[in-house]
Design a protein around this motif. Structure first.
Motif, PDB file in Angstrom:
ATOM      1  N   GLN A  12     -57.363  43.089  -4.255  1.00 47.98           N
ATOM      2  CA  GLN A  12     -57.186  44.499  -4.632  1.00 47.98           C
ATOM      3  C   GLN A  12     -58.295  45.382  -4.048  1.00 47.98           C
ATOM      4  OE1 GLN A  12     -55.020  43.534  -8.785  1.00 47.98           O
ATOM      5  NE2 GLN A  12     -55.981  45.533  -8.799  1.00 47.98           N
ATOM      6  N   LEU A  13     -59.450  44.785  -3.768  1.00 51.79           N
ATOM      7  CA  LEU A  13     -60.532  45.530  -3.109  1.00 51.79           C
ATOM      8  C   LEU A  13     -60.320  45.615  -1.596  1.00 51.79           C
ATOM      9  CD1 LEU A  13     -63.646  44.177  -5.049  1.00 51.79           C
ATOM     10  CD2 LEU A  13     -62.652  46.476  -5.209  1.00 51.79           C
ATOM     11  N   GLY A  14     -59.284  44.936  -1.100  1.00 53.55           N
ATOM     12  CA  GLY A  14     -58.946  45.032   0.320  1.00 53.55           C
ATOM     13  C   GLY A  14     -59.540  43.948   1.195  1.00 53.55           C
ATOM     14  N   TYR A  15     -60.085  42.904   0.589  1.00 51.27           N
ATOM     15  CA  TYR A  15     -60.679  41.828   1.380  1.00 51.27           C
ATOM     16  C   TYR A  15     -59.639  40.763   1.732  1.00 51.27           C
ATOM     17  CZ  TYR A  15     -65.046  43.785  -0.494  1.00 51.27           C
ATOM     18  OH  TYR A  15     -66.077  44.623  -0.847  1.00 51.27           O
ATOM     19  N   VAL A  16     -59.889  40.061   2.834  1.00 47.72           N
ATOM     20  CA  VAL A  16     -59.173  38.826   3.143  1.00 47.72           C
ATOM     21  C   VAL A  16     -59.925  37.711   2.421  1.00 47.72           C
ATOM     22  CG1 VAL A  16     -58.639  37.168   4.989  1.00 47.72           C
ATOM     23  CG2 VAL A  16     -58.332  39.624   5.385  1.00 47.72           C
ATOM     24  N   VAL A  17     -59.219  36.738   1.869  1.00 49.92           N
ATOM     25  CA  VAL A  17     -59.876  35.636   1.146  1.00 49.92           C
ATOM     26  C   VAL A  17     -59.495  34.292   1.768  1.00 49.92           C
ATOM     27  CG1 VAL A  17     -60.084  36.865  -1.052  1.00 49.92           C
ATOM     28  CG2 VAL A  17     -58.007  35.550  -0.587  1.00 49.92           C
ATOM     29  N   ILE A  18     -60.465  33.372   1.792  1.00 54.52           N
ATOM     30  CA  ILE A  18     -60.184  32.046   2.371  1.00 54.52           C
ATOM     31  C   ILE A  18     -60.682  30.943   1.427  1.00 54.52           C
ATOM     32  CG2 ILE A  18     -59.958  32.626   4.815  1.00 54.52           C
ATOM     33  CD1 ILE A  18     -62.993  31.983   5.092  1.00 54.52           C
ATOM     34  N   PRO A  19     -60.078  30.855   0.223  1.00 54.66           N
ATOM     35  CA  PRO A  19     -60.494  29.806  -0.696  1.00 54.66           C
ATOM     36  C   PRO A  19     -60.168  28.421  -0.146  1.00 54.66           C
ATOM     37  CG  PRO A  19     -58.448  30.777  -1.443  1.00 54.66           C
ATOM     38  CD  PRO A  19     -58.907  31.606  -0.271  1.00 54.66           C
TER      39      PRO A  19
END
Length: 266
Positions: free
Chosen positions: A213-220
């Motif tokens: 929602q903050l606009g980041y890409v995530v790579i868990p």
């Protein structure tokens, strides 16, 4: 295709572990896979992708140039070696993994080579990782902000990296959050647990939803099928402003990735 918002991180995964995680990930619907030369798992990932039957044009593959390969004569050959291991003629994104320690190899030498790799078609996009504001500013001067697809940095509920985030936003550079789950610490946090219970979601899903929602890409990263599936579904979760504010209040500048060769952080 832009950078898919949820990717599968493969840091610390080797051998059969990485093969299983990527194989399950692809089966569940992950199409963005993040690796690096130093992870020593490009070969296994390449094999799994080749065996998966998933068309190459549906995938988004990122690798990263290790600090030992930043010298101009080494950078492109090292990327070509990564491509051989991955069994691909190009990757979708190549990042400089860390700025050269103490700037021993000047950025003026390695960033233009990365741009050259893009021009040769070895990588569709280029970017950086673990770059401070000072490094990012210099990178923009050298190759132009439009050529920097992302800065991949540590961001999670306990470390927001706000100064870098604001600078990147001002310059239109996408941030990718690595270690988004703070190596599992989010699971034990009472605030994230409470928000999760309210939404019938896990603390990990809440954390990833907050970052998305903050606009980041995530790579868990995960090796467990259920966690891989849960992480991929985090994009369906919508947090309220109250939820977002409660998570914002967890910031305590708790940096996890801080090797001795790291730059002077902002």
């Amino acid at each position: 295709m832009g950078i898919p918002a949820i990717g599968l991180g493969t840091y610390r995964l080797k051998g059969e572990e990485v093969s299983d995680a990527v194989s399950q990930g692809l089966h569940l619907g992950y199409r963005h896979i993040d690796t690096a030369q130093i992870y020593e798992n490009e070969q296994e990932i390449g094999q799994v992708i080749a065996d998966s039957g998933v068309p190459r044009d549906e995938l988004f593959i990122t690798t990263k140039i290790w600090i030992a390969n930043l010298a101009p004569r080494k950078l492109i050959p090292s990327l070509e070696e990564s491509l051989r291991k991955l069994r691909m003629d190009h990757v979708d994104m190549t990042l400089i993994h860390w700025p050269s320690p103490d700037d021993k190899v000047p950025m003026e030498e390695y960033l233009p080579m990365l741009l050259e790799a893009k021009e040769q078609g070895l990588t569709k996009r280029i970017g950086v990782s673990n770059f401070t504001i000072e490094h990012l500013s210099k990178a923009i001067d050298l190759v132009g902000g439009e050529n920097i697809a992302t800065n991949q940095v540590e961001i999670h509920p306990f470390m927001h990296n706000r100064k870098v985030a604001e600078f990147a936003r001002e310059h239109g550079i996408q941030l990718t959050a690595y270690m988004p789950l703070a190596v599992g610490k989010v699971m034990k946090d009472p605030v994230l647990q409470a928000i999760g219970q309210a939404h019938e979601a896990t603390p990990a899903q809440v954390t990833l939803a907050w970052l998305l929602q903050l606009g980041y890409v995530v790579i868990p990263s995960s090796t467990k099928r259920q966690h891989l599936q849960d992480n991929l579904r985090a994009g369906d979760l919508k947090l309220s402003q109250e939820d977002m504010a409660a998570i914002a209040a967890l910031e305590r500048n708790e940096r996890i990735a801080d090797p001795d060769f790291a730059p002077d952080w902002d």
